[in-house]
Design a protein around this motif. Structure first.
Motif, short mmCIF file in Angstrom:
data_model
loop_
_atom_site.label_atom_id
_atom_site.label_comp_id
_atom_site.label_asym_id
_atom_site.label_seq_id
_atom_site.Cartn_x
_atom_site.Cartn_y
_atom_site.Cartn_z
N ARG A 100 -12.74 -8.47 1.26
CA ARG A 100 -13.36 -7.40 0.47
C ARG A 100 -12.34 -6.80 -0.50
N ILE A 101 -11.12 -6.63 -0.04
CA ILE A 101 -10.07 -6.10 -0.90
C ILE A 101 -9.81 -7.05 -2.06
N VAL A 223 -1.03 -3.93 -9.37
CA VAL A 223 -2.13 -3.68 -8.45
C VAL A 223 -1.68 -4.10 -7.05
N LEU A 224 -1.77 -3.18 -6.10
CA LEU A 224 -1.33 -3.44 -4.73
C LEU A 224 -2.55 -3.65 -3.84
N LEU A 225 -2.55 -4.77 -3.09
CA LEU A 225 -3.64 -5.11 -2.18
C LEU A 225 -3.13 -5.02 -0.75
N VAL A 226 -3.62 -4.04 0.02
CA VAL A 226 -3.18 -3.90 1.41
C VAL A 226 -4.35 -3.45 2.27
N ASP A 227 -4.46 -4.02 3.47
CA ASP A 227 -5.48 -3.52 4.39
C ASP A 227 -4.96 -2.25 5.06
N ARG A 228 -5.86 -1.53 5.70
CA ARG A 228 -5.53 -0.19 6.19
C ARG A 228 -4.45 -0.20 7.28
N THR A 229 -4.22 -1.34 7.93
CA THR A 229 -3.19 -1.37 8.96
C THR A 229 -1.79 -1.20 8.36
N LYS A 230 -1.64 -1.41 7.05
CA LYS A 230 -0.34 -1.25 6.40
C LYS A 230 -0.08 0.19 5.95
N ILE A 231 -1.15 1.01 5.87
CA ILE A 231 -1.01 2.37 5.40
C ILE A 231 -0.31 3.22 6.46
N GLY A 232 0.73 3.92 6.04
CA GLY A 232 1.49 4.74 6.98
C GLY A 232 2.58 3.99 7.70
N GLU A 233 2.71 2.69 7.43
CA GLU A 233 3.73 1.87 8.09
C GLU A 233 4.99 1.79 7.24
N ALA A 234 6.09 1.43 7.86
CA ALA A 234 7.35 1.25 7.14
C ALA A 234 8.07 0.04 7.71
N LEU A 248 -4.21 0.95 -6.18
CA LEU A 248 -4.07 0.56 -4.77
C LEU A 248 -5.46 0.27 -4.23
N ILE A 249 -5.67 -0.95 -3.76
CA ILE A 249 -6.97 -1.34 -3.20
C ILE A 249 -6.80 -1.56 -1.71
N THR A 250 -7.58 -0.83 -0.91
CA THR A 250 -7.47 -0.92 0.54
C THR A 250 -8.85 -0.69 1.15
N ASN A 251 -8.90 -0.51 2.46
CA ASN A 251 -10.18 -0.34 3.14
C ASN A 251 -10.13 0.78 4.15
N ASP A 252 -11.26 1.42 4.35
CA ASP A 252 -11.48 2.37 5.45
C ASP A 252 -10.52 3.55 5.48
N LEU A 253 -10.13 4.08 4.34
CA LEU A 253 -9.34 5.31 4.31
C LEU A 253 -10.27 6.51 4.33
N ASP A 254 -9.86 7.58 5.01
CA ASP A 254 -10.65 8.80 4.93
C ASP A 254 -10.29 9.56 3.65
N ALA A 264 0.12 10.76 -5.12
CA ALA A 264 1.46 10.15 -5.24
C ALA A 264 1.57 9.20 -6.42
N GLY A 265 0.44 8.88 -7.08
CA GLY A 265 0.55 8.03 -8.27
C GLY A 265 -0.57 7.07 -8.51
N PRO A 266 -0.86 6.16 -7.56
CA PRO A 266 -1.85 5.11 -7.86
C PRO A 266 -3.29 5.61 -7.79
N HIS A 267 -4.16 4.96 -8.55
CA HIS A 267 -5.59 5.16 -8.39
C HIS A 267 -6.02 4.37 -7.16
N VAL A 268 -6.60 5.04 -6.18
CA VAL A 268 -6.93 4.40 -4.91
C VAL A 268 -8.38 3.94 -4.93
N VAL A 269 -8.59 2.67 -4.65
CA VAL A 269 -9.93 2.08 -4.52
C VAL A 269 -10.13 1.72 -3.05
N VAL A 270 -11.14 2.30 -2.42
CA VAL A 270 -11.43 2.04 -1.00
C VAL A 270 -12.68 1.19 -0.90
#
Length: 271
Positions: A100-101, A223-234, A248-254, A264-270
Protein backbone atom coordinates in the motif's frame (compact mmCIF):
# COMPACT_ATOMS: atom_id res chain seq x y z
CA UNK A 1 -2.45 4.20 15.52
CA UNK A 2 -3.81 0.71 15.07
CA UNK A 3 -1.95 -1.71 17.30
CA UNK A 4 -1.98 -5.46 16.80
CA UNK A 5 -3.33 -6.95 20.00
CA UNK A 6 -1.04 -9.61 21.46
CA UNK A 7 -2.54 -12.88 22.69
CA UNK A 8 -3.66 -12.65 26.30
CA UNK A 9 -0.87 -14.95 27.49
CA UNK A 10 1.73 -12.63 25.94
CA UNK A 11 0.35 -9.35 27.30
CA UNK A 12 1.52 -7.79 30.58
CA UNK A 13 -0.31 -9.32 33.52
CA UNK A 14 -2.13 -7.45 36.29
CA UNK A 15 -1.73 -8.21 39.96
CA UNK A 16 -3.23 -11.27 41.56
CA UNK A 17 -6.96 -11.11 42.29
CA UNK A 18 -7.20 -8.02 40.12
CA UNK A 19 -4.97 -5.98 42.46
CA UNK A 20 -2.40 -3.46 41.28
CA UNK A 21 1.18 -4.48 40.65
CA UNK A 22 4.05 -2.88 42.52
CA UNK A 23 6.44 -0.80 40.41
CA UNK A 24 9.05 -3.57 40.30
CA UNK A 25 6.43 -6.12 39.25
CA UNK A 26 5.10 -3.77 36.55
CA UNK A 27 8.57 -3.24 35.18
CA UNK A 28 9.21 -6.98 35.09
CA UNK A 29 5.98 -7.44 33.13
CA UNK A 30 6.93 -4.63 30.76
CA UNK A 31 10.33 -6.23 30.10
CA UNK A 32 8.76 -9.65 29.59
CA UNK A 33 6.39 -8.24 26.98
CA UNK A 34 9.03 -6.02 25.33
CA UNK A 35 11.34 -9.01 24.90
CA UNK A 36 8.56 -11.11 23.35
CA UNK A 37 7.02 -8.41 21.13
CA UNK A 38 10.14 -6.42 20.22
CA UNK A 39 8.68 -3.13 21.44
CA UNK A 40 6.08 -1.68 23.82
CA UNK A 41 3.71 1.26 23.47
CA UNK A 42 2.65 3.55 26.30
CA UNK A 43 -1.08 3.56 25.52
CA UNK A 44 -1.30 -0.23 25.21
CA UNK A 45 0.64 -0.81 28.44
CA UNK A 46 -1.57 1.64 30.30
CA UNK A 47 -4.66 -0.30 29.19
CA UNK A 48 -3.21 -3.73 29.92
CA UNK A 49 -1.77 -2.80 33.31
CA UNK A 50 -4.70 -0.54 34.25
CA UNK A 51 -2.49 2.38 35.20
CA UNK A 52 -2.06 5.88 33.83
CA UNK A 53 0.12 6.68 30.84
CA UNK A 54 2.30 8.81 33.12
CA UNK A 55 2.94 5.78 35.37
CA UNK A 56 3.99 3.76 32.33
CA UNK A 57 6.35 6.55 31.19
CA UNK A 58 8.00 6.57 34.63
CA UNK A 59 8.45 2.79 34.42
CA UNK A 60 9.97 3.06 30.94
CA UNK A 61 12.32 5.82 32.10
CA UNK A 62 13.41 3.65 35.02
CA UNK A 63 14.08 0.71 32.71
CA UNK A 64 16.03 2.97 30.35
CA UNK A 65 18.21 4.14 33.24
CA UNK A 66 18.94 0.48 33.99
CA UNK A 67 20.05 0.02 30.37
CA UNK A 68 17.28 -2.46 29.59
CA UNK A 69 15.05 -0.39 27.30
CA UNK A 70 15.52 2.55 25.00
CA UNK A 71 12.74 5.15 24.87
CA UNK A 72 11.32 5.91 21.41
CA UNK A 73 8.37 8.03 20.33
CA UNK A 74 5.26 6.56 21.96
CA UNK A 75 6.99 3.68 23.72
CA UNK A 76 10.27 1.78 24.04
CA UNK A 77 12.33 -1.04 22.52
CA UNK A 78 14.75 -3.50 24.13
CA UNK A 79 18.33 -2.35 23.69
CA UNK A 80 19.20 -5.57 21.86
CA UNK A 81 16.67 -4.70 19.13
CA UNK A 82 18.48 -1.56 17.97
CA UNK A 83 21.12 -3.15 15.74
CA UNK A 84 19.02 -5.83 14.07
CA UNK A 85 19.10 -5.86 10.28
CA UNK A 86 17.25 -8.73 8.58
CA UNK A 87 18.66 -10.11 5.35
CA UNK A 88 16.82 -9.17 2.19
CA UNK A 89 15.28 -12.63 1.77
CA UNK A 90 13.81 -12.43 5.28
CA UNK A 91 12.11 -9.04 4.86
CA UNK A 92 8.61 -10.37 4.35
CA UNK A 93 6.92 -8.81 7.39
CA UNK A 94 4.16 -6.26 6.76
CA UNK A 95 4.07 -7.13 3.04
CA UNK A 96 0.51 -5.92 2.44
CA UNK A 97 1.17 -2.67 4.28
CA UNK A 98 4.37 -2.15 2.29
CA UNK A 99 2.48 -2.74 -0.95
CA UNK A 100 0.00 0.00 0.00
CA UNK A 101 2.85 2.36 0.81
CA UNK A 102 4.55 1.59 -2.51
CA UNK A 103 1.29 2.13 -4.41
CA UNK A 104 0.82 5.52 -2.76
CA UNK A 105 4.37 6.46 -3.77
CA UNK A 106 3.41 6.15 -7.45
CA UNK A 107 1.77 9.58 -7.11
CA UNK A 108 5.24 11.06 -6.48
CA UNK A 109 6.71 9.85 -9.79
CA UNK A 110 7.65 12.65 -12.20
CA UNK A 111 6.00 12.52 -15.66
CA UNK A 112 9.47 12.43 -17.21
CA UNK A 113 13.10 12.77 -16.20
CA UNK A 114 14.93 10.64 -13.65
CA UNK A 115 14.36 8.87 -10.36
CA UNK A 116 16.50 7.03 -7.84
CA UNK A 117 15.15 3.86 -6.23
CA UNK A 118 17.17 2.80 -3.22
CA UNK A 119 17.74 -0.78 -2.10
CA UNK A 120 15.13 -2.05 0.33
CA UNK A 121 11.99 -4.16 0.55
CA UNK A 122 9.41 -1.36 0.25
CA UNK A 123 11.26 0.47 -2.52
CA UNK A 124 11.51 -2.82 -4.43
CA UNK A 125 7.71 -3.08 -4.26
CA UNK A 126 7.54 0.42 -5.74
CA UNK A 127 9.73 -0.70 -8.65
CA UNK A 128 7.48 -3.71 -9.13
CA UNK A 129 4.41 -1.45 -9.48
CA UNK A 130 5.85 1.12 -11.90
CA UNK A 131 3.33 1.79 -14.70
CA UNK A 132 4.15 -0.16 -17.89
CA UNK A 133 4.06 2.96 -20.11
CA UNK A 134 6.37 5.01 -17.87
CA UNK A 135 9.46 6.44 -19.60
CA UNK A 136 12.16 7.39 -17.12
CA UNK A 137 15.83 7.11 -16.34
CA UNK A 138 16.01 4.94 -13.23
CA UNK A 139 19.14 5.02 -11.09
CA UNK A 140 19.43 2.41 -8.38
CA UNK A 141 21.93 0.79 -6.03
CA UNK A 142 19.71 -2.28 -5.73
CA UNK A 143 20.60 -5.36 -7.78
CA UNK A 144 17.06 -6.83 -7.46
CA UNK A 145 15.52 -3.56 -8.67
CA UNK A 146 17.95 -3.34 -11.60
CA UNK A 147 17.25 -6.93 -12.66
CA UNK A 148 13.50 -6.38 -12.35
CA UNK A 149 13.42 -3.20 -14.46
CA UNK A 150 16.12 -3.86 -17.09
CA UNK A 151 13.81 -5.92 -19.39
CA UNK A 152 11.49 -2.92 -19.77
CA UNK A 153 12.66 -1.11 -22.94
CA UNK A 154 10.98 2.20 -22.08
CA UNK A 155 13.17 2.56 -18.99
CA UNK A 156 16.87 3.39 -18.92
CA UNK A 157 18.26 1.58 -15.88
CA UNK A 158 21.61 2.60 -14.41
CA UNK A 159 23.29 1.07 -11.37
CA UNK A 160 25.93 2.79 -9.26
CA UNK A 161 28.55 0.07 -9.07
CA UNK A 162 30.40 -0.67 -5.86
CA UNK A 163 30.57 -3.42 -3.27
CA UNK A 164 27.36 -5.41 -2.95
CA UNK A 165 26.19 -6.01 0.61
CA UNK A 166 24.87 -9.54 1.10
CA UNK A 167 22.33 -8.34 3.67
CA UNK A 168 20.54 -5.85 1.38
CA UNK A 169 21.93 -6.65 -2.10
CA UNK A 170 22.63 -2.93 -2.31
CA UNK A 171 25.78 -1.30 -3.77
CA UNK A 172 27.87 0.78 -1.35
CA UNK A 173 31.35 2.24 -0.78
CA UNK A 174 33.54 4.40 -3.04
CA UNK A 175 32.31 3.39 -6.50
CA UNK A 176 28.70 3.95 -5.50
CA UNK A 177 29.45 7.26 -3.79
CA UNK A 178 31.48 8.49 -6.77
CA UNK A 179 28.56 7.78 -9.11
CA UNK A 180 26.09 9.50 -6.81
CA UNK A 181 28.20 12.66 -6.68
CA UNK A 182 27.99 12.91 -10.50
CA UNK A 183 24.20 12.75 -10.85
CA UNK A 184 21.18 14.91 -10.12
CA UNK A 185 17.81 13.15 -10.06
CA UNK A 186 14.31 14.57 -9.96
CA UNK A 187 12.93 12.29 -7.23
CA UNK A 188 14.63 9.82 -4.89
CA UNK A 189 12.66 7.05 -3.19
CA UNK A 190 14.35 5.92 0.01
CA UNK A 191 13.81 3.63 2.95
CA UNK A 192 15.01 3.64 6.57
CA UNK A 193 15.44 1.15 9.40
CA UNK A 194 14.48 3.80 11.93
CA UNK A 195 12.86 7.23 11.92
CA UNK A 196 12.20 9.34 14.99
CA UNK A 197 11.80 12.94 16.07
CA UNK A 198 14.80 12.64 18.38
CA UNK A 199 17.21 10.62 16.21
CA UNK A 200 16.18 11.46 12.66
CA UNK A 201 16.74 8.91 9.88
CA UNK A 202 18.88 5.91 10.84
CA UNK A 203 20.27 2.65 9.48
CA UNK A 204 22.37 -0.14 11.08
CA UNK A 205 25.28 -0.01 8.61
CA UNK A 206 27.88 2.76 8.17
CA UNK A 207 28.36 2.13 4.44
CA UNK A 208 24.62 2.23 3.82
CA UNK A 209 24.42 5.48 5.81
CA UNK A 210 27.05 7.13 3.58
CA UNK A 211 25.15 6.15 0.44
CA UNK A 212 21.86 7.40 1.90
CA UNK A 213 23.44 10.76 2.81
CA UNK A 214 24.66 11.23 -0.74
CA UNK A 215 21.27 10.25 -2.19
CA UNK A 216 19.71 13.03 -0.13
CA UNK A 217 22.20 15.48 -1.66
CA UNK A 218 21.73 14.22 -5.22
CA UNK A 219 17.93 14.52 -5.43
CA UNK A 220 15.74 17.57 -5.93
CA UNK A 221 12.82 15.85 -4.15
CA UNK A 222 13.07 13.08 -1.58
CA UNK A 223 10.33 10.59 -0.66
CA UNK A 224 10.70 8.22 2.30
CA UNK A 225 8.78 4.91 2.33
CA UNK A 226 8.55 3.24 5.75
CA UNK A 227 6.00 1.03 7.44
CA UNK A 228 4.80 2.01 10.90
CA UNK A 229 7.14 -0.43 12.67
CA UNK A 230 10.03 1.91 11.75
CA UNK A 231 8.40 5.01 13.29
CA UNK A 232 9.93 5.87 16.64
CA UNK A 233 12.82 3.45 16.12
CA UNK A 234 16.53 4.24 16.02
CA UNK A 235 19.34 2.23 14.43
CA UNK A 236 23.06 2.76 14.92
CA UNK A 237 23.97 5.24 12.14
CA UNK A 238 22.21 8.55 11.60
CA UNK A 239 22.20 9.69 7.98
CA UNK A 240 19.65 12.51 7.83
CA UNK A 241 17.00 14.65 9.48
CA UNK A 242 13.26 14.54 9.03
CA UNK A 243 13.55 17.98 7.44
CA UNK A 244 15.64 16.40 4.64
CA UNK A 245 12.50 14.62 3.39
CA UNK A 246 9.72 16.29 1.41
CA UNK A 247 7.22 13.40 1.66
CA UNK A 248 6.90 10.57 4.19
CA UNK A 249 4.58 7.72 3.22
CA UNK A 250 3.66 5.26 5.97
CA UNK A 251 0.68 3.39 7.42
CA UNK A 252 -1.56 3.39 10.47
CA UNK A 253 -0.30 6.54 12.22
CA UNK A 254 -2.64 8.29 14.62
CA UNK A 255 -3.36 12.01 14.26
CA UNK A 256 -0.95 13.01 17.04
CA UNK A 257 1.99 11.13 15.53
CA UNK A 258 1.23 12.39 12.04
CA UNK A 259 1.04 16.01 13.24
CA UNK A 260 4.35 15.70 15.11
CA UNK A 261 6.12 14.31 12.04
CA UNK A 262 4.53 16.95 9.79
CA UNK A 263 5.80 19.67 12.09
CA UNK A 264 9.34 18.29 11.76
CA UNK A 265 9.37 18.87 8.00
CA UNK A 266 7.92 16.22 5.67
CA UNK A 267 4.40 16.08 4.33
CA UNK A 268 3.05 12.87 5.87
CA UNK A 269 0.86 10.56 3.79
CA UNK A 270 -0.85 7.79 5.79
CA UNK A 271 -2.26 4.83 3.86
Amino acid sequence: MTTDRAPAADRPRQGTSGGSLYATERQQEIMRYATAAGRVEVAQLARDLRVTAETVRKDLNALQQLGLLRRVHGGAVPVNQLLAEPEVAARTEWTEEKKRIAKAALAELPPQGSVFIESGSTTALLAEQLPPDLQLIVYTNSLPVAMMLTPRPQLTVITLGGRVRAVTLGEVDNFALRSLREINVDVAFLGANGISLERGLTTPDAAEAEVKRQILRSARRRVLLVDRTKIGEAALWRYGELSDIEVLITNDLDAEQSAALNAAGPHVVVV
